[in-house]
Design a protein around this motif. Sequence first.
Motif, PDB file in Angstrom:
ATOM      1  N   SER A 104      19.784 -24.717  20.460  1.00 17.03           N
ATOM      2  CA  SER A 104      18.791 -25.964  20.225  1.00 17.03           C
ATOM      3  C   SER A 104      17.505 -25.699  20.583  1.00 17.03           C
ATOM      4  O   SER A 104      16.533 -26.423  20.155  1.00 17.03           O
ATOM      5  N   LEU A 105      17.208 -24.668  21.382  1.00 13.56           N
ATOM      6  CA  LEU A 105      15.969 -24.515  21.995  1.00 13.56           C
ATOM      7  C   LEU A 105      14.912 -24.141  21.027  1.00 13.56           C
ATOM      8  O   LEU A 105      15.198 -23.270  19.968  1.00 13.56           O
ATOM      9  N   THR A 107      13.709 -26.107  18.473  1.00 14.79           N
ATOM     10  CA  THR A 107      13.866 -26.776  17.316  1.00 14.79           C
ATOM     11  C   THR A 107      13.421 -28.250  17.712  1.00 14.79           C
ATOM     12  O   THR A 107      13.241 -28.643  18.801  1.00 14.79           O
ATOM     13  N   GLU A 110      15.797 -30.387  20.090  1.00  7.66           N
ATOM     14  CA  GLU A 110      16.254 -29.576  21.459  1.00  7.66           C
ATOM     15  C   GLU A 110      17.148 -30.579  22.412  1.00  7.66           C
ATOM     16  O   GLU A 110      16.808 -31.681  22.685  1.00  7.66           O
TER      17      GLU A 110
END
Length: 115
Positions: A104-105, A107, A110
């Motif tokens: 998720s980093l 995006t 996150e």
Amino acid sequence: MTANNLRQKILERLELLSGEQVKNLLRKWLVNSSGNLEYFEELLINESDKKTEELLDYGEIDSTLNFISLTEEEMVQQSKLALEDYRRQGFSVAHSRVREWADSLGTDAEKPCPR
């Protein structure tokens, strides 16, 4: 901005560059301007941005993000302390949760670091 402030900003940026980079910038500035310090500052900013992009391409840490720089010995010590803590408490985060967080980093969605 006063001339003194501009000179100070230029000096600070020059400190971050190698001698070869400074020579190339100075050469470009002398050939393409009439001694305009604002133009030299612009060249410096562009060079700094280029350098940062190159470093990030090779996985270097952007120190402006306030990462704590550790020596190898300090990193080993922190790893040992984390392992001791795990052995003492027996608690860990599931790989799937860590993977989900890592994916998720960067995006728009996150997720917070799992604990």
